[in-house]
Every structure is written in structure tokens, then in C-alpha cells.
Design an enzyme around this catalytic site. Structure first.
Site, PDB file in Angstrom:
ATOM      1  N   ASP A  41      38.900  42.332  61.419  1.00 28.29           N
ATOM      2  CA  ASP A  41      38.714  42.591  59.992  1.00 28.29           C
ATOM      3  C   ASP A  41      37.810  41.515  59.419  1.00 28.29           C
ATOM      4  O   ASP A  41      37.354  40.616  60.137  1.00 28.29           O
ATOM      5  CB  ASP A  41      40.066  42.657  59.254  1.00 28.29           C
TER       6      ASP A  41
ATOM      7  N   HIS B 285      34.574  46.127  56.873  1.00 31.04           N
ATOM      8  CA  HIS B 285      35.592  45.153  57.316  1.00 31.04           C
ATOM      9  C   HIS B 285      35.051  44.349  58.501  1.00 31.04           C
ATOM     10  O   HIS B 285      35.754  44.121  59.482  1.00 31.04           O
ATOM     11  CB  HIS B 285      36.903  45.864  57.662  1.00 31.04           C
TER      12      HIS B 285
ATOM     13  N   GLU C 230      36.914  51.964  53.540  1.00 29.97           N
ATOM     14  CA  GLU C 230      36.479  51.006  52.519  1.00 29.97           C
ATOM     15  C   GLU C 230      35.112  50.378  52.811  1.00 29.97           C
ATOM     16  O   GLU C 230      34.912  49.193  52.590  1.00 29.97           O
ATOM     17  CB  GLU C 230      37.535  49.904  52.359  1.00 29.97           C
TER      18      GLU C 230
ATOM     19  N   TRP D 174      45.301  57.826  54.598  1.00 31.00           N
ATOM     20  CA  TRP D 174      45.969  56.715  53.897  1.00 31.00           C
ATOM     21  C   TRP D 174      45.830  56.793  52.386  1.00 31.00           C
ATOM     22  O   TRP D 174      46.676  56.301  51.654  1.00 31.00           O
ATOM     23  CB  TRP D 174      45.467  55.362  54.421  1.00 31.00           C
TER      24      TRP D 174
ATOM     25  N   TYR E 124      53.257  52.099  53.169  1.00 28.37           N
ATOM     26  CA  TYR E 124      52.622  50.779  53.187  1.00 28.37           C
ATOM     27  C   TYR E 124      53.711  49.720  53.066  1.00 28.37           C
ATOM     28  O   TYR E 124      54.220  49.428  51.980  1.00 28.37           O
ATOM     29  CB  TYR E 124      51.560  50.675  52.084  1.00 28.37           C
TER      30      TYR E 124
ATOM     31  N   THR F 187      48.888  42.441  56.371  1.00 26.79           N
ATOM     32  CA  THR F 187      49.455  41.093  56.288  1.00 26.79           C
ATOM     33  C   THR F 187      48.728  40.136  55.348  1.00 26.79           C
ATOM     34  O   THR F 187      48.904  38.930  55.470  1.00 26.79           O
ATOM     35  CB  THR F 187      49.534  40.463  57.693  1.00 26.79           C
TER      36      THR F 187
HETATM   37  C1  ACM Z   1      43.417  50.842  54.344  1.00 30.65           C
HETATM   38  O1  ACM Z   1      44.478  50.558  53.778  1.00 30.65           O
HETATM   39  N1  ACM Z   1      42.272  50.323  53.933  1.00 30.65           N
HETATM   40  C2  ACM Z   1      43.370  51.756  55.477  1.00 30.65           C
END
Ligand code: ACM
Length: 743
Positions: free
Chosen positions: A200, A257, A321, A387, A412, A463
Site C-alpha cells: 500500500d 495505493h 481508490e 466494498w 469493515y 489497520t
Molecule cells: C477499500 O476500502 N479501499 C477497498
């Protein structure tokens, strides 16, 4: 005399059963409560008699791995030492193959007075039979005692093939021991997919031999935070997981990311000025891989090493994203887009992902990605992980693609589990065990054809706000038990599930699985009575499980302590110790409440209401946790009785605004300060009324306790607290509010 086994001791009422389960019970007069197994098996038929399994009982198994796992599990959960014998020998517990059991993960258990037989066609089925049998043997907590089992027949197989958890090891890094402990706990729940979020913006966590800077540079941020898994460690974890029927799906994020990778190898990036160091801003960062052939060569090299480490069918490529600003601003990328005849950046992302998907398919693997990969056209054969709600799943399923449901906020698990002052940091939305259990992975908006494409569900442990390994268990369990039951079982009854959680908590304790007590510990509400001399105390738990016992004499509550039957008055001050009990055992450690005038007028920020819930977070700072909506830092102390109140005190702390939230940042409404350092304003019944108090903040930004008189007020009102400030970063957050009574 043999002690009656708990499934009879708990009562015979049919009313306790999920109706579908009750319908399956062939002999109603033999009706028993559902055995305490989670997830609930598909079919249970009671039979006559019982068997007792004591120390030294023999276990014969067609699969030595299953025998070893089972014997170890029973030793750790029950304190019984069982003995492995060769498969052909007589034994009290026999694991055997049965080619007639069709389901890949299915099994049958026959508990008879002579022996217990677990049958399955596959080793996976035998393993899950072992898990169920170990749970049947641990429905009571008695360590070392023989386990008495009622005769019954179980036929079981899962509802969904994908029963997953995601562990984000990029934002915070966990030890190999913690990852293995999570896998162990997953196996106990028949959860079978661990999506391992290994790359990430804030860190690259997997050793790639061909590109050492990914970990020598990309795994580290700030002065010294970081870490990565070597390939040897990953092979070890993959083996460990496979032995527990957990498939690890590695996630290698692209095209966004990607900050850590781009810092390590700036040529991969899309911006003219690539980022020079890995930062720990959370949120959506702008850094995207570029679309050069050399970048694809890099990604393919990385995937080669990833595929060599992870033998499972799926590789997760992220895809979420990826804001396209850098691609829009880069002439070379724009030229590539045009030469490919693509209409926009979403189509370019689709092309990017499809190209990677083709590479994976060429190597015999399946691509899965977050639902953004639907934008610009769904890549061939991609499985979609939905998601952003379940719309992505609906679109994917209707287009004939498989899909996994993992919607925010329902699945989540970085969300907090209650509104109490003892919840650790996390996202600020309250997501209880019951909320998770209520999630429907096959919503009515999906027709039968689309439903066949829902291959399962997954809860995600992101996290950003989970800095310690110990907190991973707290966020995951017991909510993962609800996911397990949604994923495995076809009948769902909250009360029945909740009742089965009591022995499950004992198993967690025996196996040292960390879990949140939030659903089971006792919450206290206290209101003044008799002026301020006494309080009317109301006790409750989130789940409603168990009988509440309390003390007021400082001793620990026991089953013989006063039992709660409804609100009661206590003289102040008082020390209240309280816990909920099932079958004479406390479900959690007792909670302790010092009740006095000041404590009743005190609210931690986590106990305040946020004015809105646009982006609520419970942020860690030092030893404290601050509940704040970072897009609208504004808090409400509800229903404050201002009669006899002389003033208000509030804790204020300044926190860094380390969130990358794009244009949302401009929508944060700042109230202009009157003085250089700004003020805390207190409003009555709304936040736009004229303030009843304005307290200047001391310059310098240090944590501070503010106080102001509240004069001439009476009656019950909501108090609204807002800061005036010039800039978003750093921003002021409220720590607590204390109403101060007149002497
Ligand atoms: C995500 O929560 N960006 C998959």
C-alpha cells in the site's frame, strides 16, 4: 453418575431453535437445544444415548494431519489428552473417508454410544469435522473432565466457498506469530480465505528478490516504522495456512495505493515530481503507476515472485481508490490513452487491469479486484470484491462475473464495537456483533441467476488505526464468528447464535484468542435522583446474553451477587462492579464504575454524540483516544441537566491532520477564530445558536483543560462543542467534557 451434558441441561424448549433447524429435528420429543457449534451445522438429528470421551481415548484417522490437529485442539481447549492410533485400530473417535460425501468441504459426524465417526471425502472435510467435534466436546468449560456427548447425526457443508478475512499488514505491520494466530483462529471458525494486504502507500511488506528497494526503502516510513516478510517467512505462513485449510490470497495493489513502490523505484510513477519518502498520511493518495511497458514488466516480475509464493487460484490486484489526476496531467500517459483508442482514464484503468488479468490468466491464476475495476468496463473473467456497498456485486453478478461481498461499513472491522470509553481506536461508526450478524449476503436486489455468482463474503481488518498486534484480535473477534456463520450456515437466528457465544468465549480464552468484550460486558447508565444524593442505575449488555449480577461493596460480582431486575437507586458515592453470567460463569471480566457526582457529569469524547458522521474516527493520541468527525469536528453532550451546574470543563488536544481526502478537505467548515489561538465554543440546543461560553485556547498547541462558567442556565439541553480555528492541520479535538456542579 454421569453429569447430564449441557445441551440437555440448557433446556428443551423448541422455541429456542431457529425454525429451519427445528423443522429438521425428526423426533421432537428428543428435542435438544442446538449444540454450541459456530458456525451452526446444516443438519443435526438427535439420536438415542450418549458417549463419554475421557483422557486416553483413542483417535484413529485416515488423515494423520487431521488427527494431530484435533488432538492438539482438544488438549488446548479441554485439557484432555487423547491418543493417536493407526487408522485400522479400534478407537473411540474415528476419522474415515467416505466417497459418497459430495461437498468438497463437507463432512458427517455420527455420535453413537460405541464411538464417534467423522466421515468425509476430502482432508478438508475431515478437518472441518474435527473442528466441529472439538466444539461438541467443549460446550462446558470443565478442564480435564470427560466430555459427554449426546448421540446425534450431523451432515454439514458450507453455504459459500469464500469465507474470508482481510488483514492489512501495510498500514501497520504484524509479526509472523500474529498472522499465524489469526489463521489458527480462522480455522476454528471454518473461515477459509485470508486476503493478505501486503502493499500500500504506507508500506511494501513482501520481499521481492528482483527489486530489493521495494523493502529496503518501501517498507519503512517516518524515522523507523516498518518491516516486511521475507520469502522464507511467507512460504512458512502459506504452509501453516494450508494445513488449516486457509488459502491466502495476496493483494498487490495497482494502479493506485502505490506510493511505497514509487518511492523505491521513482520511474514507476506518473507524476513529474515523484514522492521522495514513504509517509503515514492515511486516506486516498494521488500516486499511480504509469502505463509504460517497463512498468508492466516490473509488475509482471513482481507477480511472478508472488505466484511462486502463493499457490492459490486467486491473486488480488487492488484497483481501488485510484484517483486519476496524475494520469490526466501526464502527457505520455494521455498519448498512450489516445493511441489505444480509449475514451477516458477509467477506460485506461480497465485496460491496465485487463492486461494484468491476462498475464495472470496466462499463468493459470484468477484475478480479483475491488469494485472500482468495473469502472471503464469489466475486465474479462475478473472476480469483483464489492466494498462500496453492494452495487458492485450486483453489477458484476448481473454481468455474469463472480463476486465477493465485503461492503463498508457492515464488514469493515476497523469500526469500533460500541460507544463506550474503553473502545480502542478505529473508525468511528459503531458496528456491533449483532450488526454484523444482520448482514444479508444475498440481498433481494439479486435475482437467482445473480445469486449464483455470489461466491462468499469477507470482513476486512484495515489497520490505519490498529497500531498493535494485540488489537487485531480485539477488532476481529467475536465479529468474525458472525461472518463465519453467515458464510457457512444457511439458517440465522440472532438469539440462538448469541447463546452459542458463551462457550465460544471460553474457547477463545483457552486458546488465547484476543476478542472484544463489547457485546457481552455490562454497560451502565446512571441518572441523578434525590437532588444529587443518589442515582438511578440501569444496566444492560449489547447482546442481551446472560444474567447480570452486581456488587456495591467493592467485591467481585459472583453468581450469588444481587441479580439485576430493573433500574435501581444507589446512594452516591458508590462503587459498582458488574458482569453478565451464563451457567454461573462470567462472560467477561467485571466492569468497575465509580459513581459520584463528577463521574455522572463526565463524558469521554467516545461517549459524546458527533454532530454528523461524515468521516468519524476514534483517533489515538498518546494514551488517549479521541472520537472526532474529521470533516466536521463538532460534539454534542446530550440531555445535560443544567440545574445546579456552575460551569463546564473540557479537554482539548491538537492532532495532526494526516489524512489525504482530496477535495473533501475544502469542505471542512472552519469557524473563524476571535483570538490568535482560537477558542472552544459551547452552544445550547444546536451549534449555530449564540454561544453560551467562549473559551480561548492557550497558544502553543499543547493539550489543555479549558473551563468556563455556565451561569443563569437551567433545564435539560443538548450542549454543542465546536472549536474555532484558522487551519485544518493541525486541528483541535475534544478529549472529554466535565460539567461542574455548584458547590
Ligand atoms: C477499500 O476500502 N479501499 C477497498
Amino acid at each position: 453418575m454421569t453429569v447430564a451434558p449441557p445441551i440437555f441441561a440448557k433446556g428443551l424448549s423448541l422455541l429456542k431453535f431457529p425454525s429451519a433447524l427445528a423443522a429438521l429435528l425428526l423426533v421432537p420429543t428428543l428435542a435438544m437445544a442446538a449444540p454450541s457449534v459456530i458456525p451452526l451445522p446444516a443438519h443435526i438429528v438427535p439420536a438415542q444415548g450418549r458417549i463419554e470421551i475421557a483422557n486416553g481415548a483413542a483417535v484413529a484417522s485416515a488423515d494423520p494431519g487431521t488427527a494431530g490437529y484435533f488432538i492438539d485442539l482438544v488438549r488446548r481447549m479441554r485439557g484432555l489428552t487423547l491418543r493417536s492410533v493407526p487408522a485400522a485400530k479400534p478407537a473411540a473417535i474415528v476419522f474415515k473417508r467416505d466417497a459418497a460425501i459430495v461437498a468438497e468441504e463437507g463432512y458427517a459426524i455420527d455420535v453413537a454410544p460405541e464411538r464417534v465417526t467423522v466421515s468425509a471425502r476430502t482432508n478438508t472435510g475431515l478437518f472441518y469435522g474435527a473442528v466441529t467435534l472439538a466444539q461438541l466436546m467443549t460446550q462446558t468449560p470443565c478442564r480435564g473432565c470427560p466430555a459427554a456427548l449426546d448421540a446425534m447425526h450431523i451432515d454439514d457443508a458450507p453455504r459459500f466457498a469464500w469465507r474470508g478475512l482481510l488483514l492489512d499488514s501495510a498500514r501497520h505491520f504484524q509479526s509472523v506469530a500474529t498472522v499465524k494466530a489469526l489463521i489458527d483462529a480462522m480455522a476454528l471458525h471454518k473461515l477459509n480465505v485470508l486476503q493478505w494486504h501486503l502493499t500500500d502507500d504506507q508500506g511494501w511488506r513482501i520481499e521481492i528478490r528482483k527489486y530489493p528497494r521495494l523493502t529496503s526503502v518501501g517498507a519503512w516510513r517516518g524515522a523507523h516504522y516498518g518491516g516486511f516478510y521475507t520469502q522464507a517467512q511467507i512460504r512458512d505462513v502459506v504452509r501453516y495456512a494450508a494445513a488449516r485449510n486457509v488459502t491466502i490470497v495476496p493483494e498487490i495493489e495497482m494502479p493506485g495505493h502505490a506510493m511505497a513502490a514509487i518511492v523505491a523505484y521513482p520511474k514507476l510513477g506518473s507524476a513529474e515530481a515523484p514522492p521522495s519518502r514513504v509517509t503515514s498520511d492515511w486516506g486516498v493518495l494521488p500516486y499511480l503507476y504509469n502505463t509504460d511497458d517497463a512498468t508492466f514488466a516490473f509488475l509482471e516480475d513482481v507477480l511472478d515472485e508472488v505466484m511462486a509464493l502463493f499457490p492459490g487460484p486467486y491473486i488480488h490486484v487492488g484497483g481501488d481508490e485510484a484517483v486519476k489526476d496524475e494520469w490526466k496531467a501526464n502527457p505520455a500517459i494521455q498519448a498512450r490513452m489516445k493511441s489505444l483508442g480509449l475514451s477516458d482514464e477509467n477506460a485506461l484503468q480497465s485496460w491496465f487491469i485487463a492486461r494484468i488479468g491476462a498475464y495472470l490468466a496466462h499463468h493459470g491464476r484468477k484475478m480479483i479486484g475491488w469494485d472500482e475495476i468495473l469502472e471503464g468496463g469489466i475486465p474479462p473473467d475478473a472476480t469483483i470484491m464489492s466494498w462500496r456497498g453492494i452495487d458492485g456485486a450486483v453489477t458484476a453478478a448481473k454481468a455474469g462475473h463472480d463476486t465477493v461481498l465485503s461492503p463498508a461499513p457492515m464488514l469493515y472491522f476497523d469500526n469500533r464495537q460500541g460507544p463506550g470509553a474503553d473502545e480502542p481506536p478505529g473508525r468511528g461508526h459503531v458496528l456491533t456483533l449483532q450488526d454484523v450478524y444482520a448482514f444479508d449476503p444475498l440481498p433481494a436486489s439479486l435475482d437467482a441467476q445473480a445469486r449464483s455468482h455470489v461466491i462468499g463474503l469477507q470482513a476486512n481488518i484495515w489497520t490505519e488505526h490498529i497500531p498493535s498486534d494485540a488489537q487485531v484480535g480485539h477488532m476481529a473477534f467475536p465479529r468474525a464468528a458472525a461472518v463465519a456463520e453467515l458464510g457457512w450456515s444457511s439458517t440465522h437466528d440472532w438469539n440462538d447464535f448469541r447463546d452459542r457465544m458463551a462457550p465460544e468465549l471460553d474457547r477463545y480464552r483457552a486458546l488465547k484468542i484476543g476478542f472484544a468484550p463489547s457485546a457481552f460486558e455490562v454497560n451502565v447508565a446512571a441518572a441523578f435522583e434525590d437532588g444529587r444524593a443518589a442515582a438511578l442505575v440501569s444496566l444492560s449488555t449489547q447482546s442481551g446474553l446472560g444474567e447480570i449480577h452486581f456488587t456495591l461493596d467493592g467485591s467481585a460480582p459472583k453468581p450469588g451477587s444481587p441479580s439485576y431486575g430493573g433500574p435501581f437507586a444507589v446512594k452516591l458515592p458508590a462503587t459498582l462492579k458488574v458482569a453478565a453470567f451464563v451457567d454461573g460463569r462470567a462472560l467477561t471480566a467485571p466492569t468497575v464504575h465509580e459513581l459520584d457526582t463528577l463521574s455522572l457529569l463526565h463524558r469521554d469524547s467516545r461517549e459524546l454524540k458527533l454532530c454528523s458522521e461524515r468521516l468519524p474516527l476514534a483517533l489515538a493520541g498518546g494514551h488517549d483516544v479521541f472520537l472526532v468527525d474529521i470533516l466536521d469536528p463538532c460534539w454534542i453532550y446530550e440531555k445535560a441537566d443544567l440545574g445546579g451546574i456552575a460551569g463546564v470543563e473540557a479537554g482539548a488536544v491538537q492532532l495532526p491532520f494526516n489524512f489525504s481526502i482530496g477535495a473533501d478537505r475544502d469542505k471542512i467548515a472552519l469557524r473563524p477564530p476571535r483570538t490568535k489561538a482560537g477558542e472552544l465554543e459551547v452552544h445550547l440546543d444546536g451549534c449555530d445558536t449564540a454561544p453560551v461560553a467562549v473559551v480561548p485556547l492557550a497558544p502553543g498547541g499543547a493539550p489543555q483543560k479549558l473551563s468556563a462558567p455556565l451561569t443563569g442556565l437551567s433545564g435539560v439541553h443538548d450542549l454543542c462543542f465546536v472549536f474555532t480555528q484558522k487551519s485544518v492541520d493541525p486541528f483541535w479535538a475534544l478529549n472529554f467534557v466535565q460539567l461542574v456542579p455548584r458547590p
